[in-house]
Structures are given as C-alpha cells and as structure tokens.
Design a protein around this motif. Structure first.
Motif, mmCIF file in Angstrom:
data_model
loop_
_atom_site.group_PDB
_atom_site.id
_atom_site.type_symbol
_atom_site.label_atom_id
_atom_site.label_comp_id
_atom_site.label_asym_id
_atom_site.label_seq_id
_atom_site.Cartn_x
_atom_site.Cartn_y
_atom_site.Cartn_z
ATOM 1 N N ASN A 189 31.779 106.498 64.838
ATOM 2 C CA ASN A 189 30.328 106.302 64.963
ATOM 3 C C ASN A 189 29.915 104.865 64.649
ATOM 4 O OD1 ASN A 189 27.744 107.152 65.655
ATOM 5 N ND2 ASN A 189 27.203 107.719 63.559
ATOM 6 N N GLU A 190 30.741 103.924 65.102
ATOM 7 C CA GLU A 190 30.430 102.507 64.943
ATOM 8 C C GLU A 190 29.881 101.938 66.253
ATOM 9 O OE1 GLU A 190 34.046 101.788 61.688
ATOM 10 O OE2 GLU A 190 34.071 100.719 63.607
ATOM 11 N N PHE A 191 29.215 100.793 66.162
ATOM 12 C CA PHE A 191 28.722 100.111 67.357
ATOM 13 C C PHE A 191 29.784 99.136 67.863
ATOM 14 C CE2 PHE A 191 23.905 100.487 66.279
ATOM 15 C CZ PHE A 191 23.967 101.835 66.577
ATOM 16 N N VAL A 192 29.892 99.057 69.186
ATOM 17 C CA VAL A 192 30.814 98.123 69.828
ATOM 18 C C VAL A 192 29.990 97.200 70.725
ATOM 19 C CG1 VAL A 192 32.753 97.870 71.420
ATOM 20 C CG2 VAL A 192 32.740 99.755 69.764
ATOM 21 N N ALA A 193 29.986 95.905 70.424
ATOM 22 C CA ALA A 193 29.191 94.931 71.180
ATOM 23 C C ALA A 193 30.091 94.128 72.111
ATOM 24 C CB ALA A 193 28.467 93.998 70.223
ATOM 25 N N VAL A 194 29.626 93.963 73.354
ATOM 26 C CA VAL A 194 30.398 93.234 74.365
ATOM 27 C C VAL A 194 29.455 92.286 75.107
ATOM 28 C CG1 VAL A 194 32.050 93.430 76.261
ATOM 29 C CG2 VAL A 194 31.702 95.385 74.734
#
Length: 289
Positions: A189-194
């Motif tokens: 439940n972590e955010f992944v930024a691209v």
C-alpha cells in the motif's frame, strides 16, 4: 545538453558543495541571490538548453521572441531555486516553506483503498520537494521509479552531506527486477511515482500530439499504470511563490485502461500544466523529434 535526452542528470560536484555550504551557513535567501548570478551565466553561455527552450516557447507556445528570452532566463532561475529547495529540505531547513494541495483527498482515497497508488508526473515544477512537504501526511513511503544515471560523485556527496533522499528509489534495470519492486511496493500500500515525459533513445515509445506538435513519450510508465491493479493519478507540484508550492492530483483512474488511453489522458493534463506554468518546463533538449 544534446538534442535528445540521454538519461543522465548534469551538474558539478563543486556546485553542490557551494550551495550546500551557503544554505547551511547563510540561509535560503542568500542562496537565491547567489543563484541570480549563476543562472544568468548559464543563460548567456549554456547554448543548447537555451536554444531548446527558445524553440519550445516560440514555436510551441507561440510566445514572441523578446518575451521568450525573458521566460528562458526566468526558467533557469526557478530551476536553480528548485534544486536549492531540494537541498534545503534534505538539510532540514524547510520551516519557511508552505504549500496548498488541490484535490489532496484523491490521494487519501487512494491510500484508503489499500492497493497502493501509481503517481504519474513530469519534469515540470518540483515533485520531490513537494513530496517532502507531505512526508508522513498521506503515506509514509513514496517510491520513485527512475534511471539510476546520476553522476556518482554528486550522489555520494549529497548522501554524505544530507543523508540522501527521503524517498525510496526503484532503479530501472535491464533484468526487469524493478517490476517486482513496484509490485511489492503496491502490495504494501505504498505510492509509486514515475516521470512519464522523457523518452530515452532506443526505448519503446508512444507518439502523441502535444501542444500541437508530435512528440515521443516513454511507453513504460503507461504500461506500468495499465498492468497493476492499483489506482492511477497524475500529480504535479509547481513553485507558486518564493517559499511556496502548489500541488495537484487528478481523479484516480480505477478501471482497466490500455496504455495508450492512459497516455492520452496524461498528455492532456500535462498540456494544461505547461500552459499554467510555462516557466517551469524543465526539459532542456529538443522535445519534438
């Protein structure tokens, strides 16, 4: 900088050392004043990025040449400020910064779904500093997916001097191990930024109309956004005052979409942000091939 982006971040170790010293001992205001001289030098002598920006402002945004030149100079200065701001946060000199978050509830809703979230952004404004403003407020962990191609000596110095970035880095690897790392982050439940705006020569791309011209965008970020069972939102963070930032997020995409569909939605939002903050377009190469 060349006509095409090569995946590497420029900068000098001496430059980082000087600004870290001045921020530490003389404060942000002094560092900003020093930047005025430094960035004017770049405006005069950094021919390739200046030419790329002038082309973008004149031939894409149709800004008259005199205004375009002023905008290039302003762009260099604000870009310098974002680098100083990043260092200030890493040094813990961040108390004077403020921010406003348009549609912050969208990220809270994504977190509460428990599937993690994919944040697509661009080299416009300064998402890293804005992310530091929200540290621990929405999610304890943001993972940044990136090409690990920074100059090693600069990276080592930043880590020694400031403790390094407050984000987890997921480095893109030829063995596709980054796909497993992204999956594990979303499961937690972590955010992944691209960042989804820079096409690297030789990689798979998608060509789209962008501000009236054909441009190549990297295919990978949109594949990631389409393949994982996690909400997708487009996030941007622009500097809107001396010590303030404006953050924004779009309504999450929760249904399955093809990469091409997500890319089109992303480009439309990116166009809106470029028109709103043209001085914070930080792609210093010929974006249109």
């Amino acid at each position: 900088m060349d006509k095409k982006w090569d995946g590497k971040t420029r900068g000098s170790l001496a430059g980082y050392k000087i600004f870290l010293f001045f921020i530490n001992f003389f404060g942000l205001g002094f560092a900003y004043r020093l930047l005025q001289a430094v960035t004017y030098y770049y405006f005069l002598f950094a021919g390739k990025p200046r030419k790329a920006l002038l082309d973008f402002y004149q031939n894409t945004l149709h800004i008259p040449v005199n205004q375009a030149k002023k905008l290039v100079r302003k762009n260099f200065y604000i870009f310098g400020q974002t680098l100083v701001d990043r260092a200030a946060f890493l040094l813990g000199k961040n108390k004077q910064f403020t921010h406003q978050f348009e549609n912050e509830q969208y990220l809270i809703d994504i977190r509460d779904q428990g599937k993690g979230g994919i944040l697509l952004s661009a080299h416009l404004g300064n998402w890293e500093t804005a992310g530091n403003l929200l540290k621990g407020r929405i999610t304890p962990t943001i993972n940044i997916v990136m090409l690990d191609a920074e100059v090693e000596s600069i990276k080592k110095f930043m880590e020694l001097s400031t403790g390094g970035s407050r984000f987890k880095i997921i480095a893109i690897k030829d063995d596709l191990s980054h796909v497993i790392a992204i999956r594990n982050a979303l499961i937690a439940n972590e955010f992944v930024a691209v960042h989804a705006d820079r096409y690297l020569e030789g990689a798979k791309f998608i060509e789209l109309d962008f501000l009236g011209r054909k441009a190549k965008f990297p295919y990978g970020p949109f594949v990631i956004a389409s393949k994982f069972d996690a909400p997708v939102t487009f996030v941007f963070a622009a500097k809107n005052g001396k010590y303030s930032y404006h953050l924004s997020a779009t309504a999450p995409i929760v249904q399955k979409m093809k990469p091409e569909q997500i890319a089109q939605l992303y480009v439309t939002e990116l166009e809106n942000k470029v028109m709103q903050y043209p001085e914070q377009w930080f792609n210093y190469f010929n974006f249109f091939q």
